[in-house]
Design an enzyme around this catalytic site. Structure first.
Site, PDB file in Angstrom:
ATOM      1  N   SER A  56       0.852  -1.197   0.000  1.00 18.52           N
ATOM      2  CA  SER A  56       0.000   0.000   0.000  1.00 18.52           C
ATOM      3  C   SER A  56       0.882   1.240   0.000  1.00 18.52           C
ATOM      4  CB  SER A  56      -0.868   0.017   1.270  1.00 18.52           C
ATOM      5  OG  SER A  56      -1.545   1.252   1.401  1.00 18.52           O
ATOM      6  N   TYR A  65      -1.783  -0.196  10.752  1.00 19.62           N
ATOM      7  CA  TYR A  65      -1.912  -0.639   9.356  1.00 19.62           C
ATOM      8  C   TYR A  65      -0.652  -0.250   8.580  1.00 19.62           C
ATOM      9  CZ  TYR A  65      -3.565  -1.070   4.549  1.00 19.62           C
ATOM     10  OH  TYR A  65      -3.685  -1.405   3.219  1.00 19.62           O
TER      11      TYR A  65
HETATM   12  P1  NAD Z   1     -10.879  -6.723   0.097  1.00 23.76           P
HETATM   13  O1  NAD Z   1     -11.383  -6.673   1.482  1.00 23.76           O
HETATM   14  O2  NAD Z   1     -11.859  -6.645  -1.016  1.00 23.76           O
HETATM   15  O3  NAD Z   1      -9.995  -8.022  -0.137  1.00 23.76           O
HETATM   16  C1  NAD Z   1      -9.169  -8.580   0.863  1.00 23.76           C
HETATM   17  C2  NAD Z   1      -9.101 -10.056   0.637  1.00 23.76           C
HETATM   18  O4  NAD Z   1      -8.278 -10.659   1.658  1.00 23.76           O
HETATM   19  C3  NAD Z   1     -10.465 -10.709   0.737  1.00 23.76           C
HETATM   20  O5  NAD Z   1     -10.532 -11.774  -0.193  1.00 23.76           O
HETATM   21  C4  NAD Z   1     -10.468 -11.243   2.162  1.00 23.76           C
HETATM   22  O6  NAD Z   1     -11.360 -12.299   2.347  1.00 23.76           O
HETATM   23  C5  NAD Z   1      -9.014 -11.707   2.242  1.00 23.76           C
HETATM   24  N1  NAD Z   1      -8.564 -11.970   3.604  1.00 23.76           N
HETATM   25  C6  NAD Z   1      -8.611 -11.143   4.671  1.00 23.76           C
HETATM   26  N2  NAD Z   1      -8.144 -11.787   5.754  1.00 23.76           N
HETATM   27  C7  NAD Z   1      -7.791 -13.035   5.352  1.00 23.76           C
HETATM   28  C8  NAD Z   1      -7.270 -14.179   6.015  1.00 23.76           C
HETATM   29  N3  NAD Z   1      -6.981 -14.156   7.322  1.00 23.76           N
HETATM   30  N4  NAD Z   1      -7.035 -15.293   5.298  1.00 23.76           N
HETATM   31  C9  NAD Z   1      -7.332 -15.339   3.968  1.00 23.76           C
HETATM   32  N5  NAD Z   1      -7.837 -14.299   3.289  1.00 23.76           N
HETATM   33  C10 NAD Z   1      -8.074 -13.165   3.987  1.00 23.76           C
HETATM   34  O7  NAD Z   1      -9.821  -5.524  -0.009  1.00 23.76           O
HETATM   35  P2  NAD Z   1      -8.709  -5.191  -1.120  1.00 23.76           P
HETATM   36  O8  NAD Z   1      -8.675  -3.709  -1.191  1.00 23.76           O
HETATM   37  O9  NAD Z   1      -8.896  -5.968  -2.345  1.00 23.76           O
HETATM   38  O10 NAD Z   1      -7.380  -5.651  -0.348  1.00 23.76           O
HETATM   39  C11 NAD Z   1      -6.369  -6.423  -0.959  1.00 23.76           C
HETATM   40  C12 NAD Z   1      -5.005  -5.900  -0.512  1.00 23.76           C
HETATM   41  O11 NAD Z   1      -4.840  -4.578  -1.024  1.00 23.76           O
HETATM   42  C13 NAD Z   1      -4.827  -5.802   1.004  1.00 23.76           C
HETATM   43  O12 NAD Z   1      -3.557  -6.308   1.338  1.00 23.76           O
HETATM   44  C14 NAD Z   1      -4.893  -4.313   1.274  1.00 23.76           C
HETATM   45  O13 NAD Z   1      -4.136  -3.944   2.399  1.00 23.76           O
HETATM   46  C15 NAD Z   1      -4.302  -3.766  -0.006  1.00 23.76           C
HETATM   47  N6  NAD Z   1      -4.634  -2.371  -0.296  1.00 23.76           N
HETATM   48  C16 NAD Z   1      -5.940  -1.966  -0.357  1.00 23.76           C
HETATM   49  C17 NAD Z   1      -6.221  -0.639  -0.628  1.00 23.76           C
HETATM   50  C18 NAD Z   1      -7.630  -0.129  -0.698  1.00 23.76           C
HETATM   51  O14 NAD Z   1      -7.821   1.102  -0.585  1.00 23.76           O
HETATM   52  N7  NAD Z   1      -8.619  -0.986  -0.909  1.00 23.76           N
HETATM   53  C19 NAD Z   1      -5.176   0.262  -0.853  1.00 23.76           C
HETATM   54  C20 NAD Z   1      -3.868  -0.178  -0.796  1.00 23.76           C
HETATM   55  C21 NAD Z   1      -3.618  -1.507  -0.528  1.00 23.76           C
END
Ligand code: NAD
Length: 239
Positions: A139, A152
């Protein structure tokens, strides 16, 4: 440009958001995808959409044995494993004293240990093959933390540090370690923990597919090129 057809990619956190979009984008490029996450119904929905080149593994990234099962499923179903997308992660917004012990522990376990375990499960296979790709979805919070996301940000800095050290450890063995550091992305991330579906600004964020396209671009680089950290952000996102 490298060709993904015939390659096998394991993706953690593939049941929604960036992970699900990455599965769709890579499958469209001819990769076989092994989807790991906790929500079996969501995974099955996605695998039935993607067809025979997709497999689902109900798993929790906090459990090392589950990561081994993810890799074993890739090998049993498709014969080998070429790439790990360490994407699963959670976030909750609030000051250092505002979040509960459990929230902080879950975030640290999921984002830090939950990145290490899948990597440790994948690396022996990559070493044996003499090549492999690890892409960590970190991120912008792993490059500079904001005021309402201290822990975070710490977990995301940990991912970036892990990747930099692993690049030094594994590069000469044919394994590329890359970080994609997205800015705000419109997903289920932090919903109910600092974000709401109707919050202002959500529509201006990156789409999951934008991040998936960056993952694809990293993987398509010739093997003579490695991407260390690539931060992508919406044109509308402030500094
Ligand atoms: P999301 O919530 O849609 O997806 C997260 C995924 O991780 C889901 O499939 C969830 O079920 C899975 N997950 C969570 N805990 C888990 C566990 N203990 N075991 C297995 N799976 C698990 O959100 P996203 O935005 O797609 O997030 C994906 C990545 O992107 C994350 O690492 C997040 O930190 C990163 N990210 C997100 C953003 C944002 O603004 N959405 C920005 C920068 C980085």
């Amino acid at each position: 440009m490298g060709d993904l057809s015939g390659s096998v990619v394991a993706i953690t956190g593939a049941s929604s958001g960036i992970g699900a979009a990455t599965a769709e984008v890579l499958a469209a490029e001819g990769a076989s995808v092994v989807l790991g996450a906790r929500r079996r119904d969501r995974l099955e929905e996605l695998t039935s959409k993607l067809g025979a080149r997709a497999a689902a593994v109900e798993m929790d990234v906090r459990n090392p044995d589950d990561s081994s099962r993810l890799m074993q499923t890739a090998i049993d179903r498709f014969g080998h494993i070429d790439t790990l997308i360490a994407n699963a992660g959670i976030g909750a917004y609030g000051g250092i004293m505002d979040l509960s012990d459990d929230q902080l522990r879950e975030m640290m376990d999921t984002n830090v240990a939950g990145t290490v375990w899948p990597i440790r499960a994948a690396v022996p296979h990559f070493l044996q093959a003499g090549n492999g790709d690890i892409v960590i979805v970190a991120s912008v919070a792993g490059l500079r933390g904001a005021g309402d996301e201290a822990v975070y940000a710490a977990t995301k800095f940990a991912q970036v540090g892990l990747a930099g050290a692993l690049d030094r450890e594994l590069r000469e063995k044919g394994i590329r370690v890359s970080v994609i550091a997205p800015g705000g992305t419109a997903t289920e991330f932090a919903m109910g923990a600092g974000r709401t579906p109707d919050m202002p600004g959500l529509a201006d964020m990156l789409r999951p597919k934008d991040v998936a396209s960056a993952v694809l671009a990293v993987l398509r680089q010739p093997r003579s090129i490695r991407t260390l950290v690539w931060s992508i952000r919406s044109i509308k996102e402030a500094d």
